[in-house]
Design a protein around this motif. Structure first.
Motif, PDB file in Angstrom:
ATOM      1  N   ARG A 153     -12.363  -5.992   1.687  1.00  0.00           N
ATOM      2  CA  ARG A 153     -11.689  -7.289   1.654  1.00  0.00           C
ATOM      3  C   ARG A 153     -10.255  -7.124   1.116  1.00  0.00           C
ATOM      4  O   ARG A 153      -9.911  -7.596   0.028  1.00  0.00           O
ATOM      5  N   SER A 209     -10.217  -7.369   7.364  1.00  0.00           N
ATOM      6  CA  SER A 209      -8.814  -7.709   7.137  1.00  0.00           C
ATOM      7  C   SER A 209      -7.945  -6.949   8.129  1.00  0.00           C
ATOM      8  O   SER A 209      -8.318  -5.880   8.614  1.00  0.00           O
ATOM      9  N   VAL A 241      -5.152  -8.876  -1.836  1.00  0.00           N
ATOM     10  CA  VAL A 241      -3.706  -9.111  -1.777  1.00  0.00           C
ATOM     11  C   VAL A 241      -3.392 -10.560  -2.140  1.00  0.00           C
ATOM     12  O   VAL A 241      -2.459 -10.841  -2.902  1.00  0.00           O
ATOM     13  N   GLU A 242      -4.152 -11.497  -1.606  1.00  0.00           N
ATOM     14  CA  GLU A 242      -3.918 -12.904  -1.927  1.00  0.00           C
ATOM     15  C   GLU A 242      -4.186 -13.190  -3.393  1.00  0.00           C
ATOM     16  O   GLU A 242      -3.499 -14.025  -4.006  1.00  0.00           O
ATOM     17  N   TYR A 250      -2.805  -5.926   5.693  1.00  0.00           N
ATOM     18  CA  TYR A 250      -3.350  -6.173   4.351  1.00  0.00           C
ATOM     19  C   TYR A 250      -3.804  -4.878   3.691  1.00  0.00           C
ATOM     20  O   TYR A 250      -3.680  -4.722   2.460  1.00  0.00           O
ATOM     21  N   HIS A 251      -4.330  -3.940   4.472  1.00  0.00           N
ATOM     22  CA  HIS A 251      -4.683  -2.640   3.900  1.00  0.00           C
ATOM     23  C   HIS A 251      -3.437  -1.931   3.360  1.00  0.00           C
ATOM     24  O   HIS A 251      -3.459  -1.355   2.265  1.00  0.00           O
ATOM     25  N   ARG A 255      -7.500  -8.409   2.356  1.00  0.00           N
ATOM     26  CA  ARG A 255      -6.763  -9.672   2.345  1.00  0.00           C
ATOM     27  C   ARG A 255      -7.043 -10.467   1.080  1.00  0.00           C
ATOM     28  O   ARG A 255      -6.126 -11.030   0.463  1.00  0.00           O
ATOM     29  N   ASN A 256      -8.313 -10.523   0.661  1.00  0.00           N
ATOM     30  CA  ASN A 256      -8.658 -11.270  -0.553  1.00  0.00           C
ATOM     31  C   ASN A 256      -7.974 -10.677  -1.777  1.00  0.00           C
ATOM     32  O   ASN A 256      -7.476 -11.406  -2.648  1.00  0.00           O
ATOM     33  N   ARG A 293      -1.524   1.019   6.150  1.00  0.00           N
ATOM     34  CA  ARG A 293      -1.598   0.337   7.436  1.00  0.00           C
ATOM     35  C   ARG A 293      -2.123   1.266   8.527  1.00  0.00           C
ATOM     36  O   ARG A 293      -2.866   0.822   9.421  1.00  0.00           O
TER      37      ARG A 293
END
Length: 459
Positions: free
Chosen positions: A155, A37, A160-161, A41-42, A157-158, A21
Motif C-alpha cells: 500500500r 498502488s 505516501v498520503e 507511489y512506489h 499510496r496509503n 518507480r
C-alpha cells in the motif's frame, strides 16, 4: 560542505524515486490488475525514506553543531583564559577565535588564540565529514529498507498520503506555534510596560514624548507615553488611503466585469496586479521624492502651509499600493454573483448601469466589504511608506497637510538604538505592537466573517 550534502540528498532522492518507480513498473508488468498502488507511489515511497530522514538529520546537526563545538572548545582552553569571565566576555573570546580562524585579524593573535583557532577549524572539518558520512549511511539504509518493502500488493499510496497529511499537519502546527509565540511575546513585554506606565495614561494620554534618560548622567525628558496622537495619525493616514483606494478599486472592478471586453481585461488586469508586487520601499521613495514635493509645491502656489512630510503624501501613495487588493477582491465578488441575476435584470429592460447598481453591487456587497476591510488592515499595518513619508512628530491633527506619525513609525523608531529592553521607551514599542495586532486581527476576523457568509450564500 553543507552545499555538497544538500546536493547529495537531492540527487539520491531523485535516483531513489526512479528506482522505486521502476520496481513498480515491473510489478505492474507481472501482476497487472493485482497492483494496489501506481508505480509513481512506489517511487515516492522510496524517495521519502531516502530524503526526509537525511534532511531532518542534517538540519538538526547544523542546528546543534556550533553550540557543541563552542562548548568543547571552551572546555579545552586553559583555565587562565576563561576563569571568571562573564557571558559577554566569553562570547567576545569565541568571536576572537573564530575571526582568527577565518584570518580576519588586524594584529597578531596570541598563541593561545591561534591554537584554539586551529582546533576549531579541525573540529569543524571533522564534524562536517562526519555529517556527510552519517547522512549518506542514513540515506542508503532508508532506501534499502523501503525498497525491500515494495511488493505488488504493498500500500504505497496509503503510506505516501499518510506522510503528506503528517507534513501538512506539521506545517499547520508551526504556523500555530509561531502565532502563539508572537502573541505571548507581545503580551509579556506589554505587561512589563504597563507595570511602569499606567494603562490609562497610554490609551488616553495626549502627549507622546518617549525620550527618557538611559543613563544617570544623561539629560533628557521624563518621558510621556500618551498614545492618542499616534492613534490619530494612524487613522488619518489610513482614512486618506481608503479614500484613494476604495473608489478606484471598486470602479476598476466594475469596469472590468461589466464594460471591458476580454482583450482589454487581459491587458488591464495584469497591469493592476503589478502594483501589488512592487516593494513597499519603492512606494516610499515615490512618496518622498515625487508626491511630497508636488504637494508642497501645490500648497505654496495656493498659499497653504504644507509640511515637508505630510499625511496626504503617505496616505495617497499607500492608497495606490492597496488598490489591487480592493480591485481583485471586488472583481472576484462581482464575478461570483450568479449569472441568472444579471441576465434576468437585463431581460426585464434594465440598462447595464442599472443592473450593476441595483442587482450586482447589492449582491456582491458582502464580498466587496470584506475586501475593503482586508485592505484597511493592510493600510494600518504598513511600515515603509509611513516611515519614509509620514514624519516622526506626534501631534493631534486631522489636517492632511500636516506631518503626523503612526504606530508603525513609532515602533521602528523606538526599537532603533541601544536602549535596554527593560526600558519603558523600548517596551512602549511592544505595547503599540499589541494594539496594532489586536486591531488588524479584529479587522481580518470581521472581513473573513463577511466573506464567508457571502460565499455560503451562493455556493
Amino acid at each position: 560542505m553543507v552545499g555538497v550534502i544538500f546536493a547529495a540528498i537531492v540527487i539520491l532522492t531523485l535516483v531513489s524515486f526512479f528506482v522505486g518507480r521502476s520496481a513498480g513498473n515491473r510489478f505492474f508488468a507481472s501482476a497487472g490488475a493485482e497492483m494496489h498502488s501506481l508505480a509513481g507511489y512506489h517511487g515516492a515511497f522510496v524517495a521519502i525514506w531516502v530524503g526526509v530522514p537525511a534532511l531532518v538529520l542534517v538540519l538538526m546537526w547544523l542546528l546543534f553543531q556550533g553550540t557543541v563545538i563552542d562548548g568543547l572548545l571552551l572546555a579545552s582552553l586553559p583555565p587562565s583564559m576563561t576563569e571568571g569571565l562573564e557571558p559577554g566576555r566569553v562570547n567576545l573570546l569565541l568571536s576572537e577565535i573564530k575571526n582568527a580562524a577565518a584570518g580576519m585579524t588586524f594584529g597578531e593573535p596570541s598563541p593561545e588564540v591561534t591554537a584554539a583557532a586551529e582546533t576549531w577549524l579541525r573540529w569543524n572539518a571533522i564534524a562536517g565529514w562526519a555529517m556527510v558520512v552519517v547522512a549518506l549511511a542514513v540515506m542508503l539504509i532508508g532506501g534499502f529498507i523501503a525498497y525491500q518493502r515494495l511488493t505488488p500488493r504493498f500500500r504505497a499510496r496509503n503510506n505516501v498520503e499518510l506522510f503528506v497529511s503528517g507534513f501538512m499537519i506539521f506545517c499547520s502546527l508551526i504556523a500555530i506555534i509561531t502565532t502563539a509565540g508572537i502573541i505571548i511575546s507581545l503580551v509579556t513585554e506589554s505587561m512589563q510596560f504597563f507595570a511602569m506606565v499606567p494603562a490609562h495614561e497610554f490609551f488616553f494620554g495626549l502627549n507622546w514624548e518617549p525620550q527618557i534618560p538611559i543613563r544617570e548622567d544623561q539629560i533628557a525628558g521624563s518621558g510621556a507615553f500618551g498614545a492618542v496622537p499616534v492613534f490619530v495619525g494612524t487613522l488619518v493616514i489610513a482614512a486618506i488611503a481608503m479614500v484613494v483606494a476604495v473608489p478606484v478599486g471598486v470602479f476598476t472592478a466594475i469596469y472590468l466585469v461589466e464594460y471591458a471586453n476580454q482583450r482589454l481585461r487581459n491587458i488591464v488586469k495584469p497591469i493592476m496586479e503589478i502594483l501589488a508586487g512592487i516593494p513597499t520601499v519603492v512606494y516610499g521613495f515615490f512618496a518622498v521624492l515625487t508626491v511630497a514635493p508636488a504637494i508642497r509645491q501645490a500648497g505654496s502656489l495656493m498659499g497653504i502651509a504644507t509640511s515637508p512630510n505630510s499625511a496626504l503624501a503617505a496616505g495617497g501613495v499607500m492608497g495606490i499600493m492597496i488598490i489591487p487588493f480592493i480591485s481583485s477582491l471586488s472583481d472576484d465578488a462581482l464575478r461570483a454573483v450568479p449569472r441568472a441575476l444579471r441576465d434576468g435584470s437585463l431581460a426585464m429592460g434594465a440598462t447595464r448601469a442599472e443592473t450593476m447598481i441595483r442587482v450586482m453591487l447589492p449582491a456582491a456587497l458582502p464580498g466587496i466589504a470584506g475586501g475593503i476591510l482586508l485592505a484597511l488592515s493592510r493600510a494600518i499595518g504598513e511600515t515603509m511608506i509611513v516611515v519614509m513619508a509620514a514624519g516622526l512628530i506626534a501631534s493631534i491633527t486631522i489636517n492632511p497637510l500636516d506631518s503626523v506619525t503612526t504606530v508603525t513609525v513609532q515602533i521602528v523608531t523606538l526599537l532603533i538604538g541601544d536602549t535596554a529592553f527593560d526600558n519603558p521607551k523600548t517596551l512602549a514599542a511592544f505595547a503599540l505592537g499589541l494594539v496594532l495586532f489586536i486591531v488588524t486581527l479584529c479587522l481580518n476576523v470581521v472581513a473573513l466573517t463577511i466573506v464567508r457568509k457571502y460565499r455560503e450564500q451562493y455556493e
